[in-house]
Write a protein that holds these residues in place. Structure first.
Motif, mmCIF file in Angstrom:
data_model
loop_
_atom_site.group_PDB
_atom_site.id
_atom_site.type_symbol
_atom_site.label_atom_id
_atom_site.label_comp_id
_atom_site.label_asym_id
_atom_site.label_seq_id
_atom_site.Cartn_x
_atom_site.Cartn_y
_atom_site.Cartn_z
ATOM 1 N N UNK A 157 1.031 -1.137 -0.123
ATOM 2 C CA UNK A 157 -0.082 0.013 -0.196
ATOM 3 C C UNK A 157 0.846 1.361 -0.172
ATOM 4 N N UNK A 158 0.406 2.327 -0.492
ATOM 5 C CA UNK A 158 0.974 3.689 -0.549
ATOM 6 C C UNK A 158 -0.042 4.563 0.179
ATOM 7 N N UNK A 159 0.374 5.301 1.170
ATOM 8 C CA UNK A 159 -0.451 6.360 1.828
ATOM 9 C C UNK A 159 0.354 7.679 1.697
ATOM 10 N N UNK A 160 -0.511 8.636 1.090
ATOM 11 C CA UNK A 160 -0.196 10.065 0.939
ATOM 12 C C UNK A 160 -0.970 11.009 1.616
ATOM 13 N N UNK A 161 -0.241 11.976 2.113
ATOM 14 C CA UNK A 161 -0.887 13.026 3.274
ATOM 15 C C UNK A 161 -0.191 14.401 3.048
#
Length: 175
Positions: free
Chosen positions: A61-65
């Motif tokens: 997974x990749x989480x961007x914020x």
């Protein structure tokens, strides 16, 4: 001695990166616009070109914020060997390169080294994204859900082929 060092350097450079999996004589275009607020959040890796930093990774997974400094935090999670395998996390940051479209970014996980991250395909509802870079060494198919339908998969692969990608090299991530 100078020729030996140069030869060694060139040999190492040629072996250092992943193979080019794209017809680079075709210009790579990005999408017209990326709404960052809609793009942020979690993405599941559906497929990728093999690369050394994701070797053995499944359940990716990749989480961007958004960060306070205007950069984007990037948290990539890999499970070694299987979706239930040992978790490895890589934290990085991204910066927008093309503010007119938000479709070209640079990403860094290792100090001063930045790599291209171009959004080259994006579903209208932000359910699927195609991410690559102009040299054709890296490519990802990302989805908001851990799996996609065969219809969506075939459409994504067809789009990538039209962009000059050699899609036979895609590795389909187990989620």
């Amino acid at each position: 001695m100078r020729m030996t060092v140069l030869t060694l350097f060139l040999a190492l450079a040629a072996c250092g990166g992943p193979p080019v999996n794209r017809n680079t004589t075709m210009p790579l275009e990005t999408v017209d616009q990326v709404d960052l607020e809609r793009y942020l959040g979690r993405w599941y890796e559906i497929a990728r070109f093999p690369n050394r930093f994701e070797e053995g990774c499944e359940g990716v997974t990749a989480d961007y914020a958004m960060r306070d400094d205007g950069l984007i935090s990037v948290t990539n999670t890999c499970h070694k060997g299987s979706p239930d395998g040992q978790t490895e996390v890589a934290k990085g940051r991204a910066r927008i390169v093309d503010e007119a479209t938000n479709a070209k970014l640079k990403v860094s996980f290792f100090g001063p080294f930045w790599g291209d991250y171009w959004v080259i395909g994006l579903a209208d509802d932000y359910s699927l994204a195609l991410v690559g870079e102009p040299e054709g060494r890296y490519l990802w198919i990302l989805s908001r859900t851990p799996t996609i339908s065969d219809e969506v998969r075939h459409a994504a692969v067809n789009d990538l082929r039209q962009m000059g990608y050699y899609t036979d090299e895609l590795y389909w991530t187990e989620q």
